[in-house]
Design a protein around this motif. Sequence first.
Motif, short mmCIF file in Angstrom:
data_model
loop_
_atom_site.label_atom_id
_atom_site.label_comp_id
_atom_site.label_asym_id
_atom_site.label_seq_id
_atom_site.Cartn_x
_atom_site.Cartn_y
_atom_site.Cartn_z
N HIS A 70 -51.71 -71.54 -102.85
CA HIS A 70 -52.80 -70.61 -103.20
C HIS A 70 -53.00 -69.54 -102.14
N GLY A 71 -51.92 -69.04 -101.58
CA GLY A 71 -52.00 -67.96 -100.61
C GLY A 71 -51.29 -66.73 -101.13
N ALA A 72 -50.84 -65.88 -100.19
CA ALA A 72 -50.15 -64.65 -100.59
C ALA A 72 -48.81 -64.50 -99.87
N SER A 73 -48.26 -65.61 -99.37
CA SER A 73 -46.97 -65.53 -98.67
C SER A 73 -45.83 -65.42 -99.66
N VAL A 74 -44.83 -64.62 -99.29
CA VAL A 74 -43.65 -64.42 -100.12
C VAL A 74 -42.43 -64.90 -99.34
N ALA A 75 -41.56 -65.66 -99.99
CA ALA A 75 -40.34 -66.13 -99.33
C ALA A 75 -39.12 -65.56 -100.05
N GLU A 76 -38.13 -65.12 -99.27
CA GLU A 76 -36.86 -64.75 -99.89
C GLU A 76 -35.99 -66.00 -99.95
N VAL A 77 -35.40 -66.27 -101.09
CA VAL A 77 -34.54 -67.44 -101.22
C VAL A 77 -33.14 -67.03 -101.67
N THR A 78 -32.16 -67.84 -101.30
CA THR A 78 -30.77 -67.56 -101.67
C THR A 78 -30.18 -68.75 -102.40
N LEU A 79 -29.11 -68.49 -103.11
CA LEU A 79 -28.39 -69.55 -103.81
C LEU A 79 -27.91 -70.60 -102.81
N ASP A 80 -27.46 -70.16 -101.65
CA ASP A 80 -26.98 -71.10 -100.62
C ASP A 80 -28.08 -72.05 -100.18
N ASP A 81 -29.31 -71.52 -99.97
CA ASP A 81 -30.45 -72.37 -99.57
C ASP A 81 -30.62 -73.51 -100.56
N VAL A 82 -30.62 -73.14 -101.83
CA VAL A 82 -30.93 -74.11 -102.88
C VAL A 82 -29.76 -75.07 -103.07
N ALA A 83 -28.52 -74.52 -103.05
CA ALA A 83 -27.33 -75.35 -103.25
C ALA A 83 -27.18 -76.36 -102.11
N SER A 84 -27.64 -76.00 -100.91
CA SER A 84 -27.51 -76.92 -99.78
C SER A 84 -28.63 -77.95 -99.74
N GLY A 85 -29.53 -77.89 -100.74
CA GLY A 85 -30.58 -78.91 -100.83
C GLY A 85 -31.75 -78.67 -99.90
N GLN A 86 -31.83 -77.47 -99.35
CA GLN A 86 -32.93 -77.13 -98.46
C GLN A 86 -34.27 -77.22 -99.22
N ALA A 87 -35.31 -77.73 -98.54
CA ALA A 87 -36.62 -77.85 -99.20
C ALA A 87 -37.14 -76.47 -99.55
N GLY A 88 -37.88 -76.38 -100.63
CA GLY A 88 -38.44 -75.10 -101.06
C GLY A 88 -39.44 -74.58 -100.05
N PRO A 89 -39.62 -73.27 -100.02
CA PRO A 89 -40.55 -72.68 -99.05
C PRO A 89 -42.01 -72.99 -99.39
N SER A 90 -42.86 -72.98 -98.39
CA SER A 90 -44.29 -73.06 -98.61
C SER A 90 -44.76 -71.63 -98.82
N ALA A 91 -45.01 -71.27 -100.07
CA ALA A 91 -45.30 -69.87 -100.42
C ALA A 91 -45.85 -69.83 -101.84
N ASP A 92 -46.35 -68.66 -102.24
CA ASP A 92 -46.81 -68.49 -103.62
C ASP A 92 -46.06 -67.39 -104.35
N ALA A 93 -45.00 -66.90 -103.71
CA ALA A 93 -44.10 -65.97 -104.39
C ALA A 93 -42.73 -66.12 -103.76
N MET A 94 -41.70 -65.91 -104.59
CA MET A 94 -40.31 -65.92 -104.09
C MET A 94 -39.62 -64.69 -104.65
N VAL A 95 -38.67 -64.17 -103.86
CA VAL A 95 -37.83 -63.07 -104.31
C VAL A 95 -36.38 -63.42 -103.98
N SER A 96 -35.45 -62.84 -104.76
CA SER A 96 -34.04 -63.10 -104.48
C SER A 96 -33.16 -61.98 -105.00
N ARG A 97 -32.05 -61.78 -104.32
CA ARG A 97 -31.03 -60.83 -104.79
C ARG A 97 -29.88 -61.56 -105.45
N ASP A 98 -29.93 -62.88 -105.45
CA ASP A 98 -28.77 -63.65 -105.94
C ASP A 98 -28.79 -63.82 -107.45
N SER A 99 -27.61 -63.70 -108.05
CA SER A 99 -27.50 -64.06 -109.47
C SER A 99 -27.09 -65.53 -109.52
#
Length: 247
Positions: A70-99
């Motif tokens: 319930h904040g206003a932090s934005v995290a950029e995420v990548t396919l590599d982050d997610v594919a490597s099993g990294q925990a999701g960011p603590s944020a209320d918005a995400m942006v990405s350039r990855d398809s």
Amino acid sequence: MFFWHGRRESPSGSLERCFTDSLDGVSEAPFSALNLGLHVGDDERAVRANRERVSAQLGGVPIAWMDQVHGASVAEVTLDDVASGQAGPSADAMVSRDSGLALGVMVADCTPVLLSDDAAGVIGVAHAGRPGMLAGVVPAALEAMRHLGARDISAVLGPSICGRCYEVPREMHDAARQAHPASAAITWRGTPAIDVAAGVASQLADAGVPLEWVPGCTREEPRLYSYRRDGATGRFAGLIVRKAAVS
Ligand SMILES: [Zn+2]
């Protein structure tokens, strides 16, 4: 599975945007059936199975989820982050350039916002409840997307609790009205209320972002999870994924 699903083709590929409902999942009451929230007390295996089902419907793409606060932090995420099993960011918005990567936002009354610039290949999601709307999480997400090169952003607002159903104390209503006049509302009973989605829509209009608004009030629509209606309940999701054209 899907309350709303849209697909748009462009020379650079396809854009898929959707909002899930509570059907076609494996969770048991009070989370039945397609609960996608791990933080609500449901069986973790059931939630993971539900997330797999949604991913499969999107062609098997991995999904990035946030720890929403319930904040206003934005995290950029990548396919590599997610594919490597990294925990999701603590944020209320995400942006990405990855398809090939879906971004997910969980809600049960709050407003899910899906953002995209097809030509620039930038996508985003935002979770806008009352605090997030007032803190400006959606304008912050737009800013982060522009930082990644987005210039021509469009938005889809998903179903959320409507202004007739979201009763709040008078002081809270007055504070919201002062900050964002469009968010001032009155309940079915004539008492003070807030229309969070209308506040978000006005923020998007102020930013010059065209908007598609999917109708539906979570509290009134039995297919959708509503915290206000049910208390202990699941979460549905807004999802967006860009898939590059195969050349
Ligand atoms: Zn309503």
